[in-house]
Design a protein around this motif. Structure first.
Motif, PDB file in Angstrom:
ATOM      1  N   VAL A 198      12.314  32.190  55.151  1.00  0.00           N
ATOM      2  CA  VAL A 198      13.607  32.850  55.365  1.00  0.00           C
ATOM      3  C   VAL A 198      14.397  32.881  54.058  1.00  0.00           C
ATOM      4  O   VAL A 198      14.334  31.954  53.268  1.00  0.00           O
ATOM      5  CB  VAL A 198      14.461  32.160  56.457  1.00  0.00           C
ATOM      6  CG1 VAL A 198      13.826  32.313  57.806  1.00  0.00           C
ATOM      7  CG2 VAL A 198      14.705  30.710  56.139  1.00  0.00           C
ATOM      8  N   GLY A 199      15.138  33.977  53.855  1.00  0.00           N
ATOM      9  CA  GLY A 199      15.969  34.113  52.670  1.00  0.00           C
ATOM     10  C   GLY A 199      17.377  33.604  52.906  1.00  0.00           C
ATOM     11  O   GLY A 199      17.890  33.643  54.027  1.00  0.00           O
ATOM     12  N   ALA A 200      18.024  33.134  51.865  1.00  0.00           N
ATOM     13  CA  ALA A 200      19.370  32.576  51.953  1.00  0.00           C
ATOM     14  C   ALA A 200      20.424  33.655  52.199  1.00  0.00           C
ATOM     15  O   ALA A 200      20.253  34.804  51.820  1.00  0.00           O
ATOM     16  CB  ALA A 200      19.702  31.849  50.645  1.00  0.00           C
ATOM     17  N   GLY A 201      21.514  33.244  52.828  1.00  0.00           N
ATOM     18  CA  GLY A 201      22.674  34.116  52.969  1.00  0.00           C
ATOM     19  C   GLY A 201      23.475  34.105  51.668  1.00  0.00           C
ATOM     20  O   GLY A 201      23.445  33.132  50.920  1.00  0.00           O
ATOM     21  N   SER A 202      24.191  35.178  51.391  1.00  0.00           N
ATOM     22  CA  SER A 202      25.006  35.220  50.180  1.00  0.00           C
ATOM     23  C   SER A 202      26.338  34.523  50.421  1.00  0.00           C
ATOM     24  O   SER A 202      26.809  34.400  51.544  1.00  0.00           O
ATOM     25  CB  SER A 202      25.234  36.666  49.735  1.00  0.00           C
ATOM     26  OG  SER A 202      25.921  37.418  50.713  1.00  0.00           O
ATOM     27  N   GLY A 203      26.924  34.053  49.343  1.00  0.00           N
ATOM     28  CA  GLY A 203      28.239  33.439  49.424  1.00  0.00           C
ATOM     29  C   GLY A 203      29.278  34.461  49.832  1.00  0.00           C
ATOM     30  O   GLY A 203      29.111  35.670  49.643  1.00  0.00           O
ATOM     31  N   GLY A 204      30.355  33.985  50.426  1.00  0.00           N
ATOM     32  CA  GLY A 204      31.438  34.857  50.859  1.00  0.00           C
ATOM     33  C   GLY A 204      32.476  35.055  49.774  1.00  0.00           C
ATOM     34  O   GLY A 204      32.147  35.055  48.582  1.00  0.00           O
ATOM     35  N   SER A 205      33.744  35.199  50.168  1.00  0.00           N
ATOM     36  CA  SER A 205      34.833  35.488  49.233  1.00  0.00           C
ATOM     37  C   SER A 205      35.932  34.449  49.327  1.00  0.00           C
ATOM     38  O   SER A 205      36.275  33.999  50.419  1.00  0.00           O
ATOM     39  CB  SER A 205      35.460  36.852  49.571  1.00  0.00           C
ATOM     40  OG  SER A 205      34.533  37.879  49.476  1.00  0.00           O
ATOM     41  N   VAL A 206      36.482  34.116  48.166  1.00  0.00           N
ATOM     42  CA  VAL A 206      37.686  33.273  48.097  1.00  0.00           C
ATOM     43  C   VAL A 206      38.644  33.979  47.149  1.00  0.00           C
ATOM     44  O   VAL A 206      38.326  34.206  45.985  1.00  0.00           O
ATOM     45  CB  VAL A 206      37.379  31.852  47.586  1.00  0.00           C
ATOM     46  CG1 VAL A 206      38.666  31.063  47.429  1.00  0.00           C
ATOM     47  CG2 VAL A 206      36.416  31.131  48.516  1.00  0.00           C
ATOM     48  N   LEU A 207      39.812  34.343  47.671  1.00  0.00           N
ATOM     49  CA  LEU A 207      40.826  35.035  46.871  1.00  0.00           C
ATOM     50  C   LEU A 207      42.158  34.330  47.080  1.00  0.00           C
ATOM     51  O   LEU A 207      42.641  34.235  48.209  1.00  0.00           O
ATOM     52  CB  LEU A 207      40.926  36.506  47.279  1.00  0.00           C
ATOM     53  CG  LEU A 207      41.969  37.343  46.550  1.00  0.00           C
ATOM     54  CD1 LEU A 207      41.670  37.415  45.057  1.00  0.00           C
ATOM     55  CD2 LEU A 207      42.036  38.735  47.145  1.00  0.00           C
ATOM     56  N   VAL A 208      42.726  33.812  45.996  1.00  0.00           N
ATOM     57  CA  VAL A 208      44.025  33.138  46.072  1.00  0.00           C
ATOM     58  C   VAL A 208      44.992  33.890  45.192  1.00  0.00           C
ATOM     59  O   VAL A 208      44.704  34.183  44.059  1.00  0.00           O
ATOM     60  CB  VAL A 208      43.910  31.668  45.586  1.00  0.00           C
ATOM     61  CG1 VAL A 208      45.258  30.981  45.656  1.00  0.00           C
ATOM     62  CG2 VAL A 208      42.892  30.920  46.430  1.00  0.00           C
ATOM     63  N   GLY A 265      31.810  33.147  54.861  1.00  0.00           N
ATOM     64  CA  GLY A 265      32.972  33.896  55.351  1.00  0.00           C
ATOM     65  C   GLY A 265      33.903  34.301  54.220  1.00  0.00           C
ATOM     66  O   GLY A 265      33.531  34.277  53.040  1.00  0.00           O
ATOM     67  N   ALA A 266      35.126  34.665  54.563  1.00  0.00           N
ATOM     68  CA  ALA A 266      36.101  35.108  53.560  1.00  0.00           C
ATOM     69  C   ALA A 266      37.414  34.346  53.727  1.00  0.00           C
ATOM     70  O   ALA A 266      37.881  34.149  54.844  1.00  0.00           O
ATOM     71  CB  ALA A 266      36.348  36.608  53.689  1.00  0.00           C
ATOM     72  N   ILE A 267      37.982  33.918  52.604  1.00  0.00           N
ATOM     73  CA  ILE A 267      39.281  33.250  52.579  1.00  0.00           C
ATOM     74  C   ILE A 267      40.186  34.074  51.681  1.00  0.00           C
ATOM     75  O   ILE A 267      39.817  34.427  50.565  1.00  0.00           O
ATOM     76  CB  ILE A 267      39.182  31.828  51.997  1.00  0.00           C
ATOM     77  CG1 ILE A 267      38.280  30.940  52.867  1.00  0.00           C
ATOM     78  CG2 ILE A 267      40.575  31.216  51.834  1.00  0.00           C
ATOM     79  CD1 ILE A 267      37.975  29.593  52.231  1.00  0.00           C
ATOM     80  N   ARG A 268      41.383  34.357  52.174  1.00  0.00           N
ATOM     81  CA  ARG A 268      42.381  35.049  51.354  1.00  0.00           C
ATOM     82  C   ARG A 268      43.708  34.346  51.564  1.00  0.00           C
ATOM     83  O   ARG A 268      44.173  34.215  52.701  1.00  0.00           O
ATOM     84  CB  ARG A 268      42.491  36.510  51.735  1.00  0.00           C
ATOM     85  CG  ARG A 268      43.491  37.249  50.869  1.00  0.00           C
ATOM     86  CD  ARG A 268      43.584  38.714  51.213  1.00  0.00           C
ATOM     87  NE  ARG A 268      44.529  39.349  50.337  1.00  0.00           N
ATOM     88  CZ  ARG A 268      44.331  40.499  49.729  1.00  0.00           C
ATOM     89  NH1 ARG A 268      43.206  41.146  49.926  1.00  0.00           N
ATOM     90  NH2 ARG A 268      45.239  41.013  48.951  1.00  0.00           N
ATOM     91  N   ILE A 269      44.310  33.903  50.477  1.00  0.00           N
ATOM     92  CA  ILE A 269      45.613  33.242  50.534  1.00  0.00           C
ATOM     93  C   ILE A 269      46.584  34.079  49.717  1.00  0.00           C
ATOM     94  O   ILE A 269      46.435  34.207  48.497  1.00  0.00           O
ATOM     95  CB  ILE A 269      45.537  31.803  49.986  1.00  0.00           C
ATOM     96  CG1 ILE A 269      44.574  30.972  50.844  1.00  0.00           C
ATOM     97  CG2 ILE A 269      46.925  31.180  49.942  1.00  0.00           C
ATOM     98  CD1 ILE A 269      44.310  29.581  50.319  1.00  0.00           C
ATOM     99  N   ASP A 270      47.566  34.670  50.398  1.00  0.00           N
ATOM    100  CA  ASP A 270      48.618  35.441  49.733  1.00  0.00           C
ATOM    101  C   ASP A 270      49.855  34.569  49.623  1.00  0.00           C
ATOM    102  O   ASP A 270      50.311  34.003  50.618  1.00  0.00           O
ATOM    103  CB  ASP A 270      48.964  36.699  50.546  1.00  0.00           C
ATOM    104  CG  ASP A 270      47.838  37.722  50.537  1.00  0.00           C
ATOM    105  OD1 ASP A 270      47.271  37.956  49.463  1.00  0.00           O
ATOM    106  OD2 ASP A 270      47.534  38.269  51.607  1.00  0.00           O
ATOM    107  N   ALA A 271      50.395  34.446  48.436  1.00  0.00           N
ATOM    108  CA  ALA A 271      51.582  33.625  48.228  1.00  0.00           C
ATOM    109  C   ALA A 271      52.472  34.272  47.176  1.00  0.00           C
ATOM    110  O   ALA A 271      51.978  34.892  46.236  1.00  0.00           O
ATOM    111  CB  ALA A 271      51.178  32.228  47.789  1.00  0.00           C
ATOM    112  N   THR A 272      53.759  34.108  47.326  1.00  0.00           N
ATOM    113  CA  THR A 272      54.690  34.637  46.330  1.00  0.00           C
ATOM    114  C   THR A 272      55.083  33.574  45.318  1.00  0.00           C
ATOM    115  O   THR A 272      55.613  33.889  44.262  1.00  0.00           O
ATOM    116  CB  THR A 272      55.968  35.172  47.013  1.00  0.00           C
ATOM    117  OG1 THR A 272      56.549  34.129  47.794  1.00  0.00           O
ATOM    118  CG2 THR A 272      55.652  36.368  47.890  1.00  0.00           C
ATOM    119  N   GLY A 273      54.830  32.317  45.628  1.00  0.00           N
ATOM    120  CA  GLY A 273      55.160  31.222  44.721  1.00  0.00           C
ATOM    121  C   GLY A 273      53.924  30.444  44.329  1.00  0.00           C
ATOM    122  O   GLY A 273      52.807  30.961  44.324  1.00  0.00           O
TER     123      GLY A 273
END
Length: 121
Positions: free
Chosen positions: A111-121, A84-92
């Motif tokens: 069966v083939g593997a799934g690709s990794g998702g996203s992590v954005l901080v 999946g995808a994780i996004r953390i928006d912070a001002t501090g």
């Protein structure tokens, strides 16, 4: 822990047979009996690179794609889901007491593997 592993583009059921889901979905090569892993920020595990790279390396926001599968008699296999995808928006300052995970599901027999998702901080 915030874990969105295997919450990207979903498992494909064996009756569907072939490519998984998502823009970097895995590739099935019948002549080589090959079941491809999915791509995301880099190529999947098929050497020709037919499954496309997508999203941004510096600003990733999209989930991972699912791998592919080959239907075979007597077995009910699923192509593996992407992360999946994780996004953390912070001002501090962000303090993380734990871990963030967006892993694709590992490959299995035929069966083939799934690709990794996203992590954005």
């Amino acid at each position: 822990m915030l874990d969105v592993s295997e919450r990207g583009y979903g498992d494909a059921i064996s009756s569907w047979r072939g490519r998984g889901y998502g823009p970097g979905r895995g590739l099935l090569v019948e002549s080589e009996n090959f079941y491809g892993g999915a791509a995301h920020g880099g190529l999947g595990n098929y050497h020709v690179g037919i499954n496309g790279v997508y999203d941004s390396v510096s600003d990733p926001v999209l989930p991972g794609s699912s791998g592919t599968l080959k239907e075979y008699s007597g077995h009910n296999e699923y192509a593996r889901a992407g992360g999946g995808a994780i996004r953390i928006d912070a001002t501090g300052v962000v303090t993380l007491n734990g871990a963030l995970a967006a892993n694709g599901r590992a490959s299995g027999e035929r069966v083939g593997a799934g690709s990794g998702g996203s992590v954005l901080v």
